[in-house]
Design a protein around this motif. Structure first.
Motif, PDB file in Angstrom:
ATOM      1  N   THR A  83      -8.033  -7.019   6.801  1.00  0.00           N
ATOM      2  CA  THR A  83      -8.518  -5.940   6.753  1.00  0.00           C
ATOM      3  C   THR A  83      -7.914  -5.000   5.580  1.00  0.00           C
ATOM      4  O   THR A  83      -8.264  -4.271   5.240  1.00  0.00           O
ATOM      5  N   VAL A  84      -6.572  -5.599   5.127  1.00  0.00           N
ATOM      6  CA  VAL A  84      -5.828  -4.713   4.208  1.00  0.00           C
ATOM      7  C   VAL A  84      -6.331  -5.037   2.753  1.00  0.00           C
ATOM      8  O   VAL A  84      -6.298  -4.196   1.881  1.00  0.00           O
ATOM      9  N   ILE A  85      -6.887  -6.081   2.527  1.00  0.00           N
ATOM     10  CA  ILE A  85      -6.802  -6.640   1.186  1.00  0.00           C
ATOM     11  C   ILE A  85      -8.528  -5.803   0.602  1.00  0.00           C
ATOM     12  O   ILE A  85      -8.106  -5.246  -0.636  1.00  0.00           O
ATOM     13  N   GLU A  86      -9.260  -5.683   1.195  1.00  0.00           N
ATOM     14  CA  GLU A  86     -10.408  -5.000   0.549  1.00  0.00           C
ATOM     15  C   GLU A  86     -10.163  -3.282   0.065  1.00  0.00           C
ATOM     16  O   GLU A  86     -10.488  -3.101  -1.120  1.00  0.00           O
ATOM     17  N   PRO A  87      -9.563  -2.745   1.052  1.00  0.00           N
ATOM     18  CA  PRO A  87      -9.193  -1.275   0.652  1.00  0.00           C
ATOM     19  C   PRO A  87      -8.297  -1.204  -0.547  1.00  0.00           C
ATOM     20  O   PRO A  87      -8.137  -0.506  -1.414  1.00  0.00           O
ATOM     21  N   PHE A  88      -7.152  -2.346  -0.421  1.00  0.00           N
ATOM     22  CA  PHE A  88      -6.401  -2.273  -1.691  1.00  0.00           C
ATOM     23  C   PHE A  88      -6.822  -2.573  -2.975  1.00  0.00           C
ATOM     24  O   PHE A  88      -6.605  -2.066  -3.977  1.00  0.00           O
ATOM     25  N   VAL A  89      -7.844  -3.615  -2.880  1.00  0.00           N
ATOM     26  CA  VAL A  89      -8.509  -4.034  -4.189  1.00  0.00           C
ATOM     27  C   VAL A  89      -9.548  -2.921  -4.612  1.00  0.00           C
ATOM     28  O   VAL A  89      -9.422  -2.721  -6.010  1.00  0.00           O
ATOM     29  N   ILE A  90     -10.098  -2.192  -3.807  1.00  0.00           N
ATOM     30  CA  ILE A  90     -10.864  -1.057  -4.284  1.00  0.00           C
ATOM     31  C   ILE A  90     -10.038  -0.094  -4.916  1.00  0.00           C
ATOM     32  O   ILE A  90     -10.412   0.701  -5.940  1.00  0.00           O
ATOM     33  N   GLY A  91      -8.862   0.293  -4.152  1.00  0.00           N
ATOM     34  CA  GLY A  91      -8.013   1.239  -4.859  1.00  0.00           C
ATOM     35  C   GLY A  91      -7.550   0.895  -6.041  1.00  0.00           C
ATOM     36  O   GLY A  91      -7.295   1.970  -7.142  1.00  0.00           O
ATOM     37  N   CYS A  92      -7.164  -0.246  -6.145  1.00  0.00           N
ATOM     38  CA  CYS A  92      -6.638  -0.839  -7.538  1.00  0.00           C
ATOM     39  C   CYS A  92      -7.776  -0.652  -8.456  1.00  0.00           C
ATOM     40  O   CYS A  92      -7.351  -0.363  -9.829  1.00  0.00           O
ATOM     41  N   ALA A  93      -8.909  -0.853  -8.195  1.00  0.00           N
ATOM     42  CA  ALA A  93     -10.009  -0.859  -9.240  1.00  0.00           C
ATOM     43  C   ALA A  93     -10.356   0.469  -9.478  1.00  0.00           C
ATOM     44  O   ALA A  93     -10.533   1.067 -10.740  1.00  0.00           O
ATOM     45  N   LEU A  94     -10.072   1.391  -8.319  1.00  0.00           N
ATOM     46  CA  LEU A  94     -10.215   3.063  -9.107  1.00  0.00           C
ATOM     47  C   LEU A  94      -9.322   3.372 -10.082  1.00  0.00           C
ATOM     48  O   LEU A  94      -9.652   4.048 -10.972  1.00  0.00           O
ATOM     49  N   ILE A  95      -8.066   2.965  -9.770  1.00  0.00           N
ATOM     50  CA  ILE A  95      -6.784   3.260 -10.566  1.00  0.00           C
ATOM     51  C   ILE A  95      -7.138   2.919 -11.959  1.00  0.00           C
ATOM     52  O   ILE A  95      -6.653   3.337 -13.104  1.00  0.00           O
ATOM     53  N   PHE A  96      -7.615   1.556 -11.916  1.00  0.00           N
ATOM     54  CA  PHE A  96      -7.916   0.845 -13.217  1.00  0.00           C
ATOM     55  C   PHE A  96      -9.147   1.686 -14.179  1.00  0.00           C
ATOM     56  O   PHE A  96      -8.861   1.709 -15.305  1.00  0.00           O
ATOM     57  N   VAL A  97      -9.991   1.924 -13.429  1.00  0.00           N
ATOM     58  CA  VAL A  97     -11.092   2.750 -14.097  1.00  0.00           C
ATOM     59  C   VAL A  97     -10.863   3.978 -14.544  1.00  0.00           C
ATOM     60  O   VAL A  97     -11.017   4.398 -15.775  1.00  0.00           O
ATOM     61  N   TYR A  98      -9.990   4.562 -13.851  1.00  0.00           N
ATOM     62  CA  TYR A  98      -9.159   5.993 -14.482  1.00  0.00           C
ATOM     63  C   TYR A  98      -8.473   5.665 -15.587  1.00  0.00           C
ATOM     64  O   TYR A  98      -8.358   6.317 -16.599  1.00  0.00           O
ATOM     65  N   TYR A  99      -7.497   4.719 -15.598  1.00  0.00           N
ATOM     66  CA  TYR A  99      -6.600   4.271 -16.515  1.00  0.00           C
ATOM     67  C   TYR A  99      -7.175   3.793 -17.945  1.00  0.00           C
ATOM     68  O   TYR A  99      -6.956   4.169 -18.999  1.00  0.00           O
ATOM     69  N   SER A 100      -8.201   2.902 -17.590  1.00  0.00           N
ATOM     70  CA  SER A 100      -8.741   2.421 -18.630  1.00  0.00           C
ATOM     71  C   SER A 100      -9.821   3.525 -19.604  1.00  0.00           C
ATOM     72  O   SER A 100      -9.975   3.199 -20.710  1.00  0.00           O
ATOM     73  N   HIS A 101     -10.317   4.303 -18.788  1.00  0.00           N
ATOM     74  CA  HIS A 101     -11.108   5.292 -19.685  1.00  0.00           C
ATOM     75  C   HIS A 101     -10.331   6.363 -20.012  1.00  0.00           C
ATOM     76  O   HIS A 101     -10.497   6.824 -21.321  1.00  0.00           O
ATOM     77  N   ALA A 102      -9.393   6.814 -19.277  1.00  0.00           N
ATOM     78  CA  ALA A 102      -8.360   8.019 -19.886  1.00  0.00           C
ATOM     79  C   ALA A 102      -7.575   7.482 -21.018  1.00  0.00           C
ATOM     80  O   ALA A 102      -7.331   8.231 -21.866  1.00  0.00           O
ATOM     81  N   VAL A 103      -6.834   6.506 -20.571  1.00  0.00           N
ATOM     82  CA  VAL A 103      -5.692   6.052 -21.635  1.00  0.00           C
ATOM     83  C   VAL A 103      -6.206   5.052 -22.612  1.00  0.00           C
ATOM     84  O   VAL A 103      -5.754   5.164 -23.806  1.00  0.00           O
ATOM     85  N   LEU A 104      -7.041   3.931 -22.198  1.00  0.00           N
ATOM     86  CA  LEU A 104      -7.269   2.830 -23.237  1.00  0.00           C
ATOM     87  C   LEU A 104      -8.399   3.218 -23.866  1.00  0.00           C
ATOM     88  O   LEU A 104      -8.843   2.567 -24.836  1.00  0.00           O
TER      89      LEU A 104
END
Length: 168
Positions: free
Chosen positions: A78-99
């Motif tokens: 049960t922990v894997i899916e929310p963790f992956v989605i959270g990491c994906a959201l962080i990546f979306v923000y980081y890739s758009h704002a910083v990269l």
């Protein structure tokens, strides 16, 4: 890859729980084996209540360890899916704002990430199942090792070398 970091503690705890569960199962089996062979003695000595309490204690430990093993597996799944989605959201923000990546590049990453999530979940679940059954496998392995170490002689006789070989 990041999703495997969080449930690692639960996965590493599975062999310990497995070994404890195998040990308590052996105790329960031994308890039943001894009591079946001495059933009349137990009735004659009026020790049924005490034997019942002993059995209840062993079964309670067995039940709690079984539930703990099931909880560890459920937590990992049960922990894997929310963790992956959270990491994906962080990546979306980081890739758009910083990269400064484009929406297409970010979308491609998210599709790949979300398509690989069931595979990673399956791999982690299989690893935990292997660890969960490691206690049983180790008992079987010890039995095979013991059987291999026992050397049988023809006709059940031991060869006589000298008197020193008969001393312990």
């Amino acid at each position: 890859v990041f999703a495997s970091v969080l449930p690692r503690w639960w996965i590493k705890r599975s062999p310990k729980v497995s070994n404890a569960l195998v040990e308590i199962n052996e105790k329960v089996l031994s308890f039943f084996t001894k009591r079946v062979s001495s059933q009349r003695l137990i009735k004659l000595s009026v020790a049924e209540n005490e034997e019942s309490k002993n059995l209840s204690g062993l079964l309670a430990i067995q039940e709690s360890l079984g539930k703990l093993a099931a909880r560890l597996t459920a937590r990992t799944q049960t922990v894997i899916e929310p963790f992956v989605i959270g990491c994906a959201l962080i990546f979306v923000y980081y890739s758009h704002a910083v990269l400064g990546m484009t929406t297409e590049e970010i979308g491609l990453y998210l599709v790949i990430c979300l398509r690989l999530m069931p595979l990673q979940k399956g791999v982690l679940t299989q690893i935990q199942k292997i660890y969960r059954y490691s206690g049983s496998v180790s008992v079987i392995e010890k039995t095979f090792t013991l059987l291999d170490s026992v050397e049988r002689r023809r006709n059940g006789c031991i060869d006589f070398d000298r008197f020193e070989s008969l001393r312990g």
